[in-house]
Structures are given as C-alpha cells and as structure tokens.
Scaffold this motif. Structure first.
Motif, PDB file in Angstrom:
ATOM      1  N   ALA A   8       0.844  -1.198   0.000  1.00 49.45           N
ATOM      2  CA  ALA A   8       0.000   0.000   0.000  1.00 49.45           C
ATOM      3  C   ALA A   8       0.875   1.243   0.000  1.00 49.45           C
ATOM      4  CB  ALA A   8      -0.896  -0.010   1.237  1.00 49.45           C
ATOM      5  N   ASN A  18     -12.077   3.609  -7.825  1.00 48.51           N
ATOM      6  CA  ASN A  18     -11.693   2.948  -9.074  1.00 48.51           C
ATOM      7  C   ASN A  18     -10.777   3.801  -9.940  1.00 48.51           C
ATOM      8  OD1 ASN A  18     -13.307   0.568  -8.663  1.00 48.51           O
ATOM      9  ND2 ASN A  18     -15.114   1.825  -9.079  1.00 48.51           N
ATOM     10  N   SER A  28     -12.974   1.606  -1.606  1.00 46.57           N
ATOM     11  CA  SER A  28     -12.014   1.485  -2.708  1.00 46.57           C
ATOM     12  C   SER A  28     -12.467   2.332  -3.890  1.00 46.57           C
ATOM     13  CB  SER A  28     -11.899   0.023  -3.151  1.00 46.57           C
ATOM     14  OG  SER A  28     -11.481  -0.777  -2.074  1.00 46.57           O
ATOM     15  N   SER A  34      -3.301   4.346   1.954  1.00 48.85           N
ATOM     16  CA  SER A  34      -4.122   4.327   0.747  1.00 48.85           C
ATOM     17  C   SER A  34      -5.311   3.387   0.834  1.00 48.85           C
ATOM     18  CB  SER A  34      -3.267   3.942  -0.465  1.00 48.85           C
ATOM     19  OG  SER A  34      -2.691   2.656  -0.282  1.00 48.85           O
ATOM     20  N   GLU A  35      -5.293   2.439   1.784  1.00 48.53           N
ATOM     21  CA  GLU A  35      -6.349   1.420   1.836  1.00 48.53           C
ATOM     22  C   GLU A  35      -7.107   1.384   3.164  1.00 48.53           C
ATOM     23  OE1 GLU A  35      -6.951  -0.110  -0.901  1.00 48.53           O
ATOM     24  OE2 GLU A  35      -5.136   0.461  -1.989  1.00 48.53           O
ATOM     25  N   ASP A  92     -16.158   1.590  -3.304  1.00 48.71           N
ATOM     26  CA  ASP A  92     -16.720   0.270  -3.015  1.00 48.71           C
ATOM     27  C   ASP A  92     -16.446  -0.103  -1.560  1.00 48.71           C
ATOM     28  OD1 ASP A  92     -17.437   0.139  -5.669  1.00 48.71           O
ATOM     29  OD2 ASP A  92     -15.568  -0.864  -6.281  1.00 48.71           O
ATOM     30  N   THR A  99      -6.127   6.977  -6.836  1.00 49.72           N
ATOM     31  CA  THR A  99      -5.518   6.473  -5.606  1.00 49.72           C
ATOM     32  C   THR A  99      -5.826   7.483  -4.509  1.00 49.72           C
ATOM     33  OG1 THR A  99      -3.435   7.666  -5.915  1.00 49.72           O
ATOM     34  CG2 THR A  99      -3.611   5.470  -6.916  1.00 49.72           C
ATOM     35  N   ARG A 100      -5.604   7.100  -3.254  1.00 50.45           N
ATOM     36  CA  ARG A 100      -5.863   8.036  -2.153  1.00 50.45           C
ATOM     37  C   ARG A 100      -4.962   9.276  -2.258  1.00 50.45           C
ATOM     38  NH1 ARG A 100      -8.829   5.996   2.225  1.00 50.45           N
ATOM     39  NH2 ARG A 100     -10.522   4.874   1.208  1.00 50.45           N
TER      40      ARG A 100
END
Length: 670
Positions: A167, A605, A603, A232-233, A638, A608-609
């Motif tokens: 990540a 699509n 998430s 980022s996640e 998502d 990115t963050r």
C-alpha cells in the motif's frame, strides 16, 4: 550457485531477502536475535554474490542497499503532503490540566482517552512507502518543505525497506542515536583527531545530512515511528490501532501508554522524570495525544500547533555561571532585548556563553546584576535563560543594570509603550531594524532571494544603495559588481534572483512584509481569505478575528501595520516594482474548494488516495481521515465501511466517486 538460471536465482534471492529481513526485524526492532552474527553475515554475503551475478534483479528495497549508495552533490527539496506543525509545551501538572480544559471547551465528547509517548531528542523525519516498499525519506525542514535524505535513511536497520502491506503509506518518526553508540562515535573521532559531537541529537542530524550515505551507514542510527499520516487502503479509529498495525508491519514504534484521564497522564509524566536516565537514548519529555482520531479532526489545529496534542517538557538542566556583562540587541520590530554575557559553561551537551534576560521587568524581578553568580538553565532547543541569582555569593562589586534611554545603534530615544514589557526603538529607519527586516524579507520562507545575506545587506546599507527591502527591486547590476566579493557573475546572479522573486506566492509576500505576530501559517490563512493586499488592508479587526486561526493579537497587529504611512509607502513601491500583491487567477481557480473538508472511504476505481488528496488540497480544500461534525463531504467508493454510517448519522453530504468528479468539473468551470 553458478549453475543457477535467472528464474531459480530470482527465487533464491527472494528467500534470502526474506530471511535477512526477519533477522533484521528480530535484532533491531524486537531486540531478540534468533541467529548469530556469523549466520547473518553468511546470508548477506550469499545475497550480495547472487545480486552481483544477476544485477538486473537488484531492487531498491533489497537489504544490500542499506550500505550506502553514490555520493550526492546536494539534497533535493521535498514538499510535505501535510504541514509538520510544532507542539505547544507544558512544564508542570497545572499546564497539563489547562490543556485538558481547553479540549473540554472545544468538544461535547466526554469519554476521550490520551496516549502518552516518549519525546525523543532526535531528528524528525517523513517516511513514504509505495506498494509496500520504502520510497522516500525527508527531514522536517521548515514544516512545509524538507530535504530528501532517502539514501541515508536506507542505512537505518530498524526501518524496514519492505513491509507486508502493499500500500501507499506516509509516516513520521524520530531518528536518533543511542547513548552507547554516541560514546563509541565520539571516542573514534577523538582518536582520529576530529572534533567530538556535542550531543546525540547533533550527531544524528549530522549523520542524516551527509552527502555520502556510507558515513551514515557507519553510525548505526535508529528510528522510532510515532504517527501514520495517511494510508491508501486502511482506516483507523484510534492512535493505538495505528500503533498495533505498524508493529504488525515490522516498524519499531515509539513507547506509548494509554491514560484514561489527565490525572493519569500527570502520574506517567512524573514517573518518567525519574526513569528517563534508564533509557539508552535521550528523551527531553513526553508527548500527550488524544487517542480518538475523529476527535483530533474535530479539534483541529492553530496556525502553529495541533489542539489535540501537547509536549510535557522535563525540568531543565541547570548550572551556575557568572554574568560578565549585559548587552542589548535589536530585532526587526525595534525591540530592545537584554542578553547576559556569561562565563562559558557546559550545559545540556553544548557550551553556553549567553542567556536571554527577556526584558527590563524580568531583570528587576530577578534582581540580576553585572558580576552576579547565577543559575542558568537550558531545556532541549530552548535558548538558555537565567533562572535566579545566587545572592549569597555577592561581594558588593556587582553593578545594577539600567535600560538605555537611547537606541544603542541609531541613538534615537527609546520608548516603552504603556502596558507592554518591551522597550522599543521608535526610529523606523534604525539601521539595526532595517537590516533585520530585510533579512526576514529575503529569507527562504519569505521571498527566498538567494545570494542576499547579512554581509551583502551590510554593504548595501553602508553604501546607501538601499534603505529598505523595497529598494532591492530597484538595484541594477552595476550597483553591485564593485562591492566586496561581488564580481560580474555574482552581481548578475543576485539581480536575477531578485527579479525571480517578484512572482512568489501571495502568502509568502504577506509573510515577507514582516507584520508582527504573522508567521507563515497565519500568512497562508490570510491569503486564503483575502485575494489582494488591498482587501487585507481594508479588513476590520472584527472581520479578521472571525477567521479561524487569526486571534485578536494578530488582528490588531495587522491593523497597526497598515496604519503606518511608511508601511503603506513600502507596499506602494513593491507594487511599482511589479511584486505579486494578489492571488493570481490560476491561484483563484485552484482555491475553489477553500475551507471544505473531505473524507474518502472505500475502494476508489479511478483515483488512488494520494491522487484525490492532491486534487482536494490543490483546490484549497482539506482531505482528512475521520468523519466529524465539521466534515463537508464524504466520498465513498466500493465497500465504504463504518464512516458511511457515521456520515449518515451526522447528516454529512455523501458523494459517489462519479459525483466527486462531477463536483470538481463543475467547480473548475465556475
């Protein structure tokens, strides 16, 4: 090994790297080695041989890359994604209780917890990971821009070059040198007839600023991680959750302890005052933070420091010295500051020969006289100060100090405004004030005019080529080239640097003006609220005070600055010279999200963050990590998670990813 093909070598290399990473983690992070030094060296040698045989398989996160790379010519500048603020300080239990009361006034939440951590006396750093691999390390610098020290940070064995989570991460940590390693390095330097380092912090900072990373590698530095700025996640609810995750990823995190309330915090602080010497590294206090990340977001920050954290500083180290004299220095605002000239004494790892006396009232309150034996203290980076006079050692030869009635530089009558503790020179054209104002104007955070330093400014003033900073823009090359150390090339470089500074961002121009109490953060806030210097000049005190982060002291200072005819004339001449005194149209366009706070969850699509964060911040908005009542938009991808539910409960406007894109497009068109 010679019979290996590339595919087999790749698998062998991967296995060796994993074994070495595990060994480094157990040795440098857990302090629990599972293999001998000889076994570790054998693994490393096998890896080096394979990588030499297949150099195309060498990666930046390989353990072999810790030894130091090519010598750099200079350090590149790195802009931080989030400003690194300073912490407010507290020095006793009562000030900690005041901190808790300020929090209570700013939130309706009653059940918050604190986390207490060591305040390591080292070098703060920003660390970024991309795809789970260490990508970049940078110094704190001025809080907004630091220096790229990636190659030197690779040499720190307790910093993993690769983590389990693939990540994007941005972290902050403190680089430090253990006491034992500090002693080893100084012993070695003395044996080589080199000057010993003053203290472990200086040694750590000096090591990280080596252009040859092999020198940094030889000094066995360590790092402790104390914060996760972005991921980022994943999303986290508390600071302790962050620490648990970071430990799972192989990071050596700062010592920490949870506290249910401020009284428990005070107990922990008092306990560590006694235990600090038991550590093999220097700490100069503790840091107290709110555990709840959403509450941190709600509390926010001032222009200088977060409202959700405070440093508790240990009692300062103290020694005795003798006051040889008291001198007066002048600042850019005309303030006369008395300074004690001391007999040199070793204090907190450095030689101290001067100490601030603050002002006339302070001297009288402590009854400090020339010739007195005094107790001097220095805490961390704080300027040394005189704590008290040891009156038992007086012999009658001591002389009382009188504040001068005239400026020691220009001879003008000095004045102490009613209700103020500071005496000031009233002559706006005083050479000392002029020099300090010009130095501030050309400094890196202001107009950043390279080549215009103290020596050149002295010459320009002495030869009456300038009277103030506006005059810099009317200098020609022929004015400069005959000055000392200024030939054809140097004078050309200076004039080009002056010319280039005309297009600095508006907030830097505001800061450069030298308005009392207006720091870089406040200048940025003002530029976000006023699009030109004319708008700022026309603002009322009440209007200014309504701006978040601008209080009555700053507001009054701005009003007083523009009330001075000389300051208005200065601005007129800056305008005549072509200085950027307003936000450009492009800046206006980029600020269309000014003041809005965005939270992203789930998430995405198409972004990115880090990409969405850049988009929002370039448009003047803020990307924050937790949903609170002050959040303007929640953008969901998502599987949005718990933030979606909390935003619904708070009535926060919720956008899908496509709606967020539409918002950007619509705003840009406007």
């Amino acid at each position: 090994m010679n019979n290996l093909n590339k595919e087999k070598a790749k698998k062998k290399i991967a296995a060796l790297r994993e074994k070495i990473r595990e060994a480094e983690y157990r040795y440098f992070v857990l302090d629990d080695p599972q293999i001998s030094d000889a076994e570790f060296d054998k693994l490393m040698q096998d890896l080096i041989k394979l990588e030499n045989q297949f150099p195309e398989l060498i990666t930046a996160d390989s353990p072999t890359q810790r030894v130091g790379g090519e010598v750099l010519d200079e350090f590149e500048k790195v802009e931080h994604s989030t400003e690194m603020l300073s912490l407010d300080n507290s020095f006793n239990a009562e000030e900690l209780r005041d901190f808790e009361q300020r929090i209570a006034k700013n939130t309706a939440q009653k059940d918050y917890q604190f986390v207490v951590e060591h305040k390591i006396d080292g070098l703060s750093a920003v660390i970024r990971y991309q795809d789970g691999s260490f990508q970049l390390g940078a110094t704190r610098g001025n809080g907004e821009v630091g220096e790229n020290i990636t190659e030197n940070m690779k040499t720190i064995r307790s910093l993993p070059l690769k983590i389990k989570d693939k990540a994007e991460l941005e972290l902050r940590g403190e680089i430090y040198l253990s006491k034992s390693e500090f002693e080893r390095i100084n012993q070695q330097r003395l044996e080589n007839d080199e000057k010993a380092f003053a203290n472990p912090r200086n040694a750590a900072a000096g090591s990280m600023r080596q252009l040859d990373s092999k020198i940094a590698a030889s000094r066995r530095l360590s790092i402790l991680i104390y914060d996760l700025i972005s991921h980022s996640e994943k999303e986290f609810a508390t600071h302790l959750e962050v620490f648990f995750y970071l430990k799972e990823q192989g990071f050596n995190v700062n010592w920490h302890k949870k506290a249910a309330g401020i009284e428990e915090v005070i107990e922990i602080c008092q306990e560590w005052e006694e235990k600090r010497e038991s550590l093999d590294f220097e700490i100069d206090g503790l840091v107290v933070k709110i555990n709840d990340l959403a509450l941190r977001e709600e509390l926010g920050s001032t222009a200088r420091s977060p409202r959700w954290a405070i440093a508790y500083k240990f009692p300062a180290q103290q020694k005795t010295s003798r006051v040889k004299d008291i001198e007066i220095s002048l600042g850019r605002t005309g303030a006369l500051t008395p300074t004690a000239v001391l007999e040199a004494v070793e204090l907190a790892g450095s030689t101290v020969s001067r100490a601030t006396l603050h002002n006339e009232d302070e001297i009288k309150r402590k009854d400090i006289r020339i010739g007195d034996t005094v107790l001097v203290q220095k805490a961390g980076d704080v300027i040394p100060e005189v704590v008290k006079v040891i009156k038992e050692k007086r012999d009658g030869s001591e002389k009382e100090f009188e504040m001068p009635e005239h400026c020691p530089v220009c001879g003008s009558k000095v004045k102490r405004p009613e209700g103020e503790a500071v005496t000031r020179c009233t002559n706006i054209s005083c050479p000392a004030q002029r020099k300090e104002k010009i130095l501030h104007f050309v400094s890196r955070d202001a107009m950043n005019i390279e080549g215009v330093g103290p020596a050149l400014i002295d010459q320009l003033l002495e030869h009456q080529l300038i009277d103030d900073y506006a005059d810099l823009y009317f200098l020609k090359q022929h004015h400069l080239k005959d000055l000392e150390r200024m030939g054809e090339k140097s004078s050309q470089n200076v004039t080009e640097a002056i010319r280039a500074s005309k297009d600095r961002e508006f907030f830097r121009v505001i800061y450069a003006l030298g308005i009392r109490h207006v720091g870089l953060g406040a200048a940025r806030t003002l530029s976000n609220n006023y699009s030109s210097i004319e708008q700022l000049r026309a603002a009322s005190s009440q209007e200014l005070e309504e701006i978040d982060e601008i209080g009555p002291v700053i507001a009054d200072s701005i009003i007083n600055f523009f009330a001075e005819k000389q300051n208005r004339d200065l601005i007129s001449r800056l305008k005549q010279a072509g200085i950027n005194l307003s936000r450009e149209e492009s800046e206006e366009k980029e600020e269309f999200l000014a003041g809005l706070k965005f939270v992203f969850t789930g998430s995405l699509n198409d972004f990115t963050r880090s990409e969405v964060k850049d988009l929002v911040e370039k448009a003047g908005g803020r990307s924050v990590s937790a949903v609170s009542s002050k959040t303007d938009y929640l953008v969901i991808g998502d599987n949005p998670g718990s933030k979606y539910q909390k935003a619904q409960e708070l009535g926060i406007e919720i956008l899908t990813e496509s709606e967020f894109k539409q918002l950007l497009e619509n705003k840009e068109e406007k």
